[in-house]
Each structure stands twice: as structure tokens, then as C-alpha cells.
Design a protein around this motif. Structure first.
Motif, PDB file in Angstrom:
ATOM      1  N   LEU A   1      39.023  29.756  96.927  1.00 57.34           N
ATOM      2  CA  LEU A   1      39.605  31.183  97.597  1.00 57.34           C
ATOM      3  C   LEU A   1      40.755  31.439  96.510  1.00 57.34           C
ATOM      4  CD1 LEU A   1      39.747  33.190  99.861  1.00 57.34           C
ATOM      5  CD2 LEU A   1      41.701  31.626 100.633  1.00 57.34           C
ATOM      6  N   ILE A   2      40.381  32.699  96.076  1.00 60.43           N
ATOM      7  CA  ILE A   2      41.296  33.173  94.828  1.00 60.43           C
ATOM      8  C   ILE A   2      41.726  34.576  95.164  1.00 60.43           C
ATOM      9  CG2 ILE A   2      41.268  34.033  92.372  1.00 60.43           C
ATOM     10  CD1 ILE A   2      40.276  31.425  92.636  1.00 60.43           C
ATOM     11  N   LEU A   3      43.263  34.745  95.063  1.00 55.72           N
ATOM     12  CA  LEU A   3      44.057  35.941  95.535  1.00 55.72           C
ATOM     13  C   LEU A   3      43.938  36.837  94.298  1.00 55.72           C
ATOM     14  CD1 LEU A   3      45.586  37.297  97.718  1.00 55.72           C
ATOM     15  CD2 LEU A   3      47.741  36.295  96.792  1.00 55.72           C
ATOM     16  N   ALA A   4      43.442  38.016  94.106  1.00 53.91           N
ATOM     17  CA  ALA A   4      43.402  39.192  92.972  1.00 53.91           C
ATOM     18  C   ALA A   4      44.626  39.693  93.122  1.00 53.91           C
ATOM     19  CB  ALA A   4      42.134  39.583  93.178  1.00 53.91           C
ATOM     20  N   LEU A   5      45.259  40.072  91.946  1.00 53.50           N
ATOM     21  CA  LEU A   5      46.746  40.636  91.973  1.00 53.50           C
ATOM     22  C   LEU A   5      46.437  42.403  91.796  1.00 53.50           C
ATOM     23  CD1 LEU A   5      48.593  38.356  89.677  1.00 53.50           C
ATOM     24  CD2 LEU A   5      48.903  38.527  92.242  1.00 53.50           C
TER      25      LEU A   5
ATOM     26  N   LEU B   1      44.455  32.449  91.109  1.00 53.99           N
ATOM     27  CA  LEU B   1      44.817  33.832  91.082  1.00 53.99           C
ATOM     28  C   LEU B   1      44.072  34.627  90.006  1.00 53.99           C
ATOM     29  CD1 LEU B   1      48.819  33.679  90.680  1.00 53.99           C
ATOM     30  CD2 LEU B   1      47.374  34.371  92.829  1.00 53.99           C
ATOM     31  N   LEU B   2      43.635  35.782  90.541  1.00 57.74           N
ATOM     32  CA  LEU B   2      42.746  36.448  89.501  1.00 57.74           C
ATOM     33  C   LEU B   2      43.792  37.420  88.881  1.00 57.74           C
ATOM     34  CD1 LEU B   2      39.778  37.476  88.618  1.00 57.74           C
ATOM     35  CD2 LEU B   2      40.033  39.179  90.042  1.00 57.74           C
ATOM     36  N   VAL B   3      44.004  37.134  87.631  1.00 58.76           N
ATOM     37  CA  VAL B   3      45.323  38.018  87.042  1.00 58.76           C
ATOM     38  C   VAL B   3      44.906  39.161  86.239  1.00 58.76           C
ATOM     39  CG1 VAL B   3      46.997  36.229  86.914  1.00 58.76           C
ATOM     40  CG2 VAL B   3      45.303  36.205  85.284  1.00 58.76           C
ATOM     41  N   THR B   4      45.460  40.306  86.170  1.00 58.31           N
ATOM     42  CA  THR B   4      45.059  41.675  85.834  1.00 58.31           C
ATOM     43  C   THR B   4      45.823  42.077  84.624  1.00 58.31           C
ATOM     44  OG1 THR B   4      46.479  42.273  87.856  1.00 58.31           O
ATOM     45  CG2 THR B   4      44.234  42.189  88.380  1.00 58.31           C
ATOM     46  N   ASN B   5      47.092  41.658  84.378  1.00 56.85           N
ATOM     47  CA  ASN B   5      47.764  42.388  83.251  1.00 56.85           C
ATOM     48  C   ASN B   5      48.476  40.999  82.569  1.00 56.85           C
ATOM     49  OD1 ASN B   5      50.748  42.514  84.378  1.00 56.85           O
ATOM     50  ND2 ASN B   5      49.307  43.108  86.176  1.00 56.85           N
TER      51      ASN B   5
ATOM     52  N   ILE C   1      42.629  33.169  86.438  1.00 54.96           N
ATOM     53  CA  ILE C   1      41.585  33.511  86.053  1.00 54.96           C
ATOM     54  C   ILE C   1      41.635  35.012  85.619  1.00 54.96           C
ATOM     55  CG2 ILE C   1      39.147  34.193  86.468  1.00 54.96           C
ATOM     56  CD1 ILE C   1      39.456  32.130  88.873  1.00 54.96           C
ATOM     57  N   GLY C   2      41.369  35.568  84.289  1.00 56.76           N
ATOM     58  CA  GLY C   2      41.438  36.568  83.685  1.00 56.76           C
ATOM     59  C   GLY C   2      40.344  37.719  84.202  1.00 56.76           C
ATOM     60  N   ASP C   3      41.124  38.771  84.662  1.00 55.98           N
ATOM     61  CA  ASP C   3      40.364  39.925  85.233  1.00 55.98           C
ATOM     62  C   ASP C   3      39.796  40.717  84.170  1.00 55.98           C
ATOM     63  OD1 ASP C   3      38.826  41.334  86.968  1.00 55.98           O
ATOM     64  OD2 ASP C   3      40.390  42.064  88.199  1.00 55.98           O
ATOM     65  N   THR C   4      38.700  41.560  84.311  1.00 58.86           N
ATOM     66  CA  THR C   4      38.414  42.422  83.233  1.00 58.86           C
ATOM     67  C   THR C   4      39.386  43.382  82.783  1.00 58.86           C
ATOM     68  OG1 THR C   4      37.793  43.829  84.994  1.00 58.86           O
ATOM     69  CG2 THR C   4      35.940  42.734  83.890  1.00 58.86           C
ATOM     70  N   SER C   5      40.329  43.724  83.526  1.00 58.77           N
ATOM     71  CA  SER C   5      41.230  44.684  82.799  1.00 58.77           C
ATOM     72  C   SER C   5      42.016  44.111  81.881  1.00 58.77           C
ATOM     73  CB  SER C   5      42.146  45.050  83.990  1.00 58.77           C
ATOM     74  OG  SER C   5      42.845  44.137  84.792  1.00 58.77           O
ATOM     75  N   LEU C   6      41.897  42.644  81.441  1.00 62.25           N
ATOM     76  CA  LEU C   6      42.792  42.158  80.276  1.00 62.25           C
ATOM     77  C   LEU C   6      41.928  42.587  78.909  1.00 62.25           C
ATOM     78  CD1 LEU C   6      43.548  38.591  81.389  1.00 62.25           C
ATOM     79  CD2 LEU C   6      44.901  40.761  81.430  1.00 62.25           C
ATOM     80  N   ASN C   7      40.793  43.128  79.125  1.00 64.76           N
ATOM     81  CA  ASN C   7      40.012  43.773  78.043  1.00 64.76           C
ATOM     82  C   ASN C   7      39.657  42.673  76.894  1.00 64.76           C
ATOM     83  OD1 ASN C   7      39.674  46.247  79.158  1.00 64.76           O
ATOM     84  ND2 ASN C   7      41.416  47.080  78.122  1.00 64.76           N
ATOM     85  N   ILE C   8      39.393  41.364  77.296  1.00 67.15           N
ATOM     86  CA  ILE C   8      39.016  40.357  76.251  1.00 67.15           C
ATOM     87  C   ILE C   8      37.759  40.739  75.585  1.00 67.15           C
ATOM     88  CG2 ILE C   8      39.057  37.950  75.936  1.00 67.15           C
ATOM     89  CD1 ILE C   8      40.693  37.620  78.627  1.00 67.15           C
ATOM     90  N   TYR C   9      37.968  40.958  74.424  1.00 71.92           N
ATOM     91  CA  TYR C   9      36.948  41.621  73.491  1.00 71.92           C
ATOM     92  C   TYR C   9      36.217  40.364  72.503  1.00 71.92           C
ATOM     93  CZ  TYR C   9      33.700  45.508  72.892  1.00 71.92           C
ATOM     94  OH  TYR C   9      32.776  46.314  72.792  1.00 71.92           O
ATOM     95  N   ASN C  10      37.410  39.424  72.246  1.00 71.53           N
ATOM     96  CA  ASN C  10      36.786  38.472  71.065  1.00 71.53           C
ATOM     97  C   ASN C  10      37.520  37.198  71.385  1.00 71.53           C
ATOM     98  OD1 ASN C  10      39.698  38.470  69.928  1.00 71.53           O
ATOM     99  ND2 ASN C  10      39.171  40.554  69.760  1.00 71.53           N
ATOM    100  N   THR C  11      37.044  36.225  70.746  1.00 71.90           N
ATOM    101  CA  THR C  11      37.445  34.850  70.695  1.00 71.90           C
ATOM    102  C   THR C  11      38.743  34.657  70.410  1.00 71.90           C
ATOM    103  OG1 THR C  11      36.454  34.161  68.809  1.00 71.90           O
ATOM    104  CG2 THR C  11      35.279  33.525  70.777  1.00 71.90           C
ATOM    105  N   LEU C  12      39.555  35.497  69.488  1.00 72.38           N
ATOM    106  CA  LEU C  12      40.751  34.957  69.337  1.00 72.38           C
ATOM    107  C   LEU C  12      41.830  35.537  70.487  1.00 72.38           C
ATOM    108  CD1 LEU C  12      41.446  36.090  65.495  1.00 72.38           C
ATOM    109  CD2 LEU C  12      41.652  33.727  66.734  1.00 72.38           C
TER     110      LEU C  12
END
Ligand code: SF4
Length: 649
Positions: free
Chosen positions: A413-417, A444-448, A463-474
């Protein structure tokens, strides 16, 4: 040249799109110039723009000789394939030493550190910095200046500057977005052209009608914001502690830019010389006469509402100074067997050894208790309780969380921010998560970025949400160091970029594979249109109930939901659907498949979860339904299915 007011530096920052424009602009009334080099910046759409390496080196010499500053934009999201190019380019920039780089991707600070470079870093507006914790996180990463989010009012900026001591930069003039920085995925999902990578097709400037409750409203260009104009408010900008006053316009011609820069520069000099007798409007008429669109002070003094929307024809459907129509309404591409086949072939080529689809799980984001119960009954691996709850549902209460924790079984059970968190949000979530009784949740699903910093080390798995815009491994590694245990891959990756990334990530990777995620996330409240306008016709919504507001063109209807914070989420017109290639995605490195279920009925949600479960548990053996048969058995409830950005190369 440096300007000071009460002993504090005040900088007028001008844009330049070409070397020729730079030469003129740098000799105008600015203190600093920002521009892009030949690669890796946000203005890559127009041929002949940006500077070559040689021109960059010369520009720095010229700027120094005039005792001014020069900042280079390295400000788009970087694909995995571009990291080597970034290394080489940053090495070159370190040799010629601009005064700072303006950056968006978390990989750039990581590379600067890894390579031991002496480059100063400024956080671009595309980092969407909107809370104090983000400012602290950016300082930890080596950033010395922050461009505030476009929706930040001056009082909040003042608070952030005072509390952090960080230099702040604020847009004072020019073209603005109607969507929160780096939260606009319309162009990438429909055209494969990412606005976070400098290739926006500007769907916010299209001609839409608004429909709600069976009525049509004559909104015309409801997402087309006016140009920023702070010329008459320089005293308030200075008083709020902003260091750098930024003029937008890297695609504008030199006469237009120098006219604006000289007007602002002259006003600053007059104010510094005689603040009490200062006349605010000296060049107001000149600027107004030469405007591209109408003017607004946007969010500087609070939420502007519909006053921020351009009603004149110029600057709505047409673009830049050319007057040409830049893009027209375009339908989301329908899922087709051909496209699926091509995607699958490519994914198979990227298979990650040792992976099996059986190890992959299903995650679901829900909007209400009925959806949550349905997802738990279907035994999903992760259940996300949304932090941005669409009306008319209400935010999840502590009692709701306790009840779900009691029946959750093996589900995490994860609380999204909330996607964007103000100081008020942190106050509330600090009490709930840190100071109050510990919640029986699994993470927590972290958003920023601010939320990642604040809640890492609190014992909740992040857990990182899509809004972190993670686009590469670095970028992924940077977030891992900050405490993320799993990430959701950027929702706007093209196939090539996804293929380069997913199989290399050290962190487990989640992907949004189904449902109606937001294409645009806005402070702007589109529902206001229906409150102040008289309807011009009647028509039912085609796919969603009439209570839902939709933006309509002849190519489709995008539902818009308002959340409990008053922010608008504009969704896909079709449903995103990766069901036909779910096994290949699992083999290519995806370990969690997310269904964005916020707009589904509980029954629909069950249906979708079961289809994905079947697809993941099947092994393609004879007698089992093929993936295409699975898709055919899941009738879309919106205008069809689409493959989003992944279908583009
Ligand atoms: S479509 Fe989105 S990113 Fe592009 S200009 Fe409009 S608001 Fe900005």
C-alpha cells in the motif's frame, strides 16, 4: 557591468538565438546573456539558431571584455545515447568557462561532479522548482541559482530566497507555457516530439471548444497564455529579492530583443537612481505596441485565472514572428498491429538476460475507495492512493488508509504525494508521515525532488513517479543516491530512448502501460470558462459522461479533471495500451506495470488488471490467447487505444 540596489545585485538577463543576435544584445542594456550551443538545449527546432563551439568561445571573450556574464543552456532531458556527447560537450564548456550552465537533467550535475569540472550550475525553469526543499536539494547537487517555476508568486519567491539564501531568477517578459514546467507531455505522446527536449509542437496554441454538462462554450484558445510583462513591476521584483530578471526570446530577432532589453535596462537604471520618484510606465506604450501577444503578470501576484489567457488572434494559432501556422490539431495515433509488431521486434533485440515476465508485477493508481478495493481484490502488487484526487472524489483520509491497510493482504500500500507540493503540503504531509502516529503503509510514491529529499530516511520506501522525468541511468543513479528504491521511467520516452535505458537501470523500473495519464498538468483552472461564458450550443460528450469537462477539436476530445488542489489534468483522448507487448517489455527490463486507473469504474479496472495479469502469466504457448486476442477482448472505453510516445523512434 553590474547593477546593485541597496547593495544587492540585480541582473537583467537577455536571450540570444544566434551569434549575430548575441553581438547586438550583449551591447544593449543587459548585465548577462543566455544562449544555446550546437547540441543539448531546448531550442533545437529552428534551423540556423544556436551557436557553434567556436562562436560560443568567442561569445565568452566578448562578454568578458564588456564585464558582463554569459550562461549556456544545456537544458533538455538527455537520452542514454546522449550521455557520451554530454561528457564531451561539458568537457569543452569547462575549457571555455561560461559563467554558468542552465540545466534541467539530473545527469548534468552528476557528470560535472564525476568529471571534476569547475562549472557553475543554474537550475532551469524546466526543473519546475516550487518548494524550499527542492531548493535545498538542488544546492546539495551543486546548483548555485534557481529559476523559479513559472507559477510562483513573488511572495513565495521571497520566502524561498530568504530561507535558502539561494540566488533566484524569475521570468519577467515574453512567451510562457500554460502547463507546469516539465509537466507537458502532449507533444511527445502525440508527435514523439518532447517539449522537455526542446521539440514542442505547441498544442496549447490550438483552437479548442470546451464542452461540459452537454453545453459547448466558445473558449477558442483556452490554453493560449498571454506574454509575461513585468516592466511596470520592477520595484516589487527587487523587493522580493529576485537576483536575475530573465527575458524570454531565444527565437526572436535582434531588434525585438534589444528594444525590450533597453526598455527594462533603462527602467532599472532609473529606479536605482531615484526609487521614490520612479516612473513605472515610461516605455509601456512602446512595449505594448510591439507585443506579440497581449500582456499579463501571470502568477507574480497570485493566480491570474482567465486574465492570463490570450484572446487576440495573433499569437494563438500562429507562431513566432513568421506568422506561419506551426501545428494544427492532430489525433493520437490508433494502436495498430503493424506498429505493435515493429515495437516487439525492437524490444526483443533489447532483452535483458535472466528476466522473466513472471517476476513482473502490476501497480495501480486509484482515485477512490471503490477502485482501491477492486484493485486489492485483484491482488495487484502495488496500490497507489493518488495525492491528486480528481473531483468529485475526495482525498484519501487517514481512516481510509487504515481500512485499506487492514485488507491489503500481500499488496504493498503506497501513498502517492501531490505532483507539486507547496510549503502548505509539506506541513500537512510532515504531520501525517513524520510527526503523527506511523501509518501502516509500505511506501510513498514521490513526485518531486523536494519530496524525495524530505521523506528519504523516514523509513518509508520511496518510489519515483513519472513526474521526476527520469530519462537516463545517470539521473536514475542520482535519485537512487537520494533514497529511491524503484523508479517509474519517464512517460515520454521514444522506443530508441527506452531501449537504451531500461535494460541498463540498476533500480527496478516501473512503466505506465495503461489508462489515461495526464498529458498536461496545469495550475490554470479550465473550469472557470464554464462559469463565466454563455454556451453557444449543446452537444453530449462522446466518450466520458457529461459532467466531465472536455477540450474538443475535430480530431478528438480530451477529458480534463480538476483535483483537490484546484489544478487541471488534461488526459489522453484515447487510452494508453501496451497490453500486446507486455511480455517483451518485461523481458526488456520492466519489473512493474502501472495502470493509471483514476478515471475507471471499479469493473473496468478489474477488467484491465485481469487482462494484464493474463498477458504476463501467459507464455505464448499454443492454446493460450495471443496478445492481440487479449487486446480485442478488452474493448476501449475511450476513443480507442494508442501506444503513446513509445511508438516513435
Ligand atoms: S504545449 Fe506545453 S510545453 Fe509546449 S508551449 Fe504549450 S504549454 Fe509549453
Amino acid at each position: 557591468m553590474t547593477r546593485y540596489f541597496n547593495g544587492k545585485e540585480v541582473e537583467l538577463l537577455a536571450p540570444a538565438g544566434t551569434f549575430e543576435i548575441f553581438q547586438e544584445v550583449v551591447r544593449s542594456g543587459c548585465d548577462a546573456v543566455y544562449l544555446g550551443g550546437p547540441v543539448l538545449n531546448m531550442r533545437m527546432m529552428r534551423k540556423g539558431y544556436n551557436l557553434s563551439r567556436e562562436e560560443l568561445a568567442e561569445a565568452i571573450q566578448i562578454t568578458r571584455s564588456l564585464d558582463k556574464k554569459l550562461y549556456v543552456t544545456v537544458n533538455n532531458l538527455l537520452s542514454e545515447q546522449e550521455l557520451e556527447e554530454a561528457r564531451d560537450y561539458l568537457g569543452f564548456l569547462d575549457e571555455i568557462r561560461p559563467d554558468a550552465l542552465i540545466v534541467q537533467d539530473m545527469a548534468v550535475p552528476a557528470l560535472v561532479r564525476e568529471m571534476g569540472l569547475g562549472l557553475q550550475l543554474h537550475a532551469s525553469v524546466m526543473m519546475n522548482t516550487h518548494n524550499l526543499e527542492m531548493v535545498h536539494a538542488l544546492r546539495d547537487l551543486g546548483v548555485s541559482r534557481v529559476v523559479t517555476s513559472r507559477e510562483m508568486d513573488l511572495q513565495t519567491a521571497k520566502h524561498l530566497g530568504r530561507e535558502s539564501g539561494m540566488e533566484l531568477e524569475y521570468f519577467v517578459h515574453g512567451d510562457m507555457c500554460s502547463v507546469h514546467g516539465a509537466n507537458c507531455y502532449f507533444s511527445s505522446q502525440v508527435f514523439g516530439m518532447s517539449s522537455n527536449r526542446g521539440k514542442c509542437m505547441k498544442p496549447c496554441r490550438w483552437d479548442y471548444r470546451i464542452k461540459k454538462d452537454g453545453y459547448i462554450y466558445p473558449a477558442e484558445y483556452p490554453l493560449a497564455v498571454k506574454d509575461m510583462y513585468m516592466y511596470e513591476h520592477l520595484p516589487e521584483l527587487i523587493e522580493s529579492g529576485i537576483t536575475s530578471f530573465k527575458i524570454e526570446g531565444r527565437m526572436r530577432d535582434k531588434d525585438f530583443i534589444t528594444m525590450i532589453v533597453n526598455s527594462y535596462g533603462d527602467a532599472l537604471d532609473r529606479y536605482i537612481d531615484d526609487p521614490v520618484g520612479f516612473e513605472r510606465e515610461v516605455d509601456a506604450k512602446l512595449l505594448y505596441k510591439n507585443r506579440k501577444r497581449d500582456f499579463s503578470t501571470a502568477y507574480a501576484f497570485g493566480k491570474p485565472g482567465l486574465r492570463n489567457i490570450n484572446r487576440r488572434y495573433e499569437g494563438t494559432g500562429k507562431f513566432y514572428s513568421t506568422g506561419k501556422v506551426f501545428s494544427t490539431p492532430t489525433a493520437e495515433r490508433e494502436l495498430s498491429e503493424d506498429r505493435v509488431l515493429k515495437l516487439k521486434e525492437r524490444l526483443v533485440a533489447e532483452l535483458r538476460p535472466g528476466r522473466t515476465p513472471d517476476a513482473a508485477g502490476i501497480a495501480v493508481r486509484v482515485n477512490n475507495m471503490a477502485q482501491a478495493r477492486a484493485a486489492l481484490e485483484e491482488r495487484v502488487e502495488h496500490l497507489y492512493l493518488s495525492g491528486d484526487v480528481y473531483e468529485p472524489d475526495r482525498p484519501f483520509t487517514k481512516r481510509d488508509i487504515l481500512e485499506l491497510a487492514r485488507i491489503k493482504g500481500e499488496t504493498k500500500l503506497i501513498l502517492a504525494l501531490p505532483r507539486m507540493m507547496t510549503e502548505l503540503h509539506f506541513d500537512q504531509y510532515d504531520q501525517l508521515l513524520i510527526h503523527g502516529e506511523r501509518l501502516p503503509i509500505d511506501g510513498l510514491l514521490v513526485t518531486n525532488l523536494g519530496a524525495v529529499r524530505r521523506y528519504s530516511g523516514t523509513g518509508y520506501e520511496l518510489i519515483g513517479d513519472t513526474s521526476l522525468n527520469i530519462y537516463n541511468t545517470l539521473a536514475a543513479k542520482t535519485y537512487a543516491r537520494m533514497g529511491l528504491k524503484r523508479l517509474t521511467v519517464s512517460s515520454e520516452m521514444t522506443l530508441d530512448h527506452f531501449a537504451g535505458f531500461a535494460s541498463k537501470s540498476d533500480l527496478p523500473v516501473e512503466m505506465v502501460v495503461h489508462g489515461t495519464p495526464a498529458l498536461m498538468y496545469m495550475e490554470h483552472d479550465l473550469f472557470e470558462n464554464t462559469e463565466v461564458m454563455e454556451p453557444v450550443g449543446e452537444e453530449d460528450n462522446r466518450y466520458v459522461s457529461n459532467e466531465v469537462l472536455v477540450l474538443m477539436t475535430d480530431k478528438g476530445e480530451n477529458p480534463v479533471y480538476r483535483d483537490q488542489h484546484g489544478r487541471s489534468h488534461l488526459l489522453f483522448a484515447k487510452e494508453l495500451c501496451y497490453l500486446p507487448m507486455v511480455r517483451e517489455l518485461a523481458l526488456a527490463g520492466i519489473s512493474s506495470f502501472r495502470i493509471e486507473g483514476q478515471t475507471y469504474t471499479p469493473e473496468r479496472l478489474r477488467e484491465v488488471i485481469r487482462a494484464y495479469r493474463d498477458a504476463l502469466s501467459g507464455n505464448g504457448a499454443a492454446g493460450e490467447p495471443s496478445e492481440q486476442e487479449l487486446v480485442n477482448s478488452l474493448t476501449p472505453v475511450y476513443a480507442g487505444y494508442t501506444l503513446g510516445s513509445l511508438q516513435f523512434n
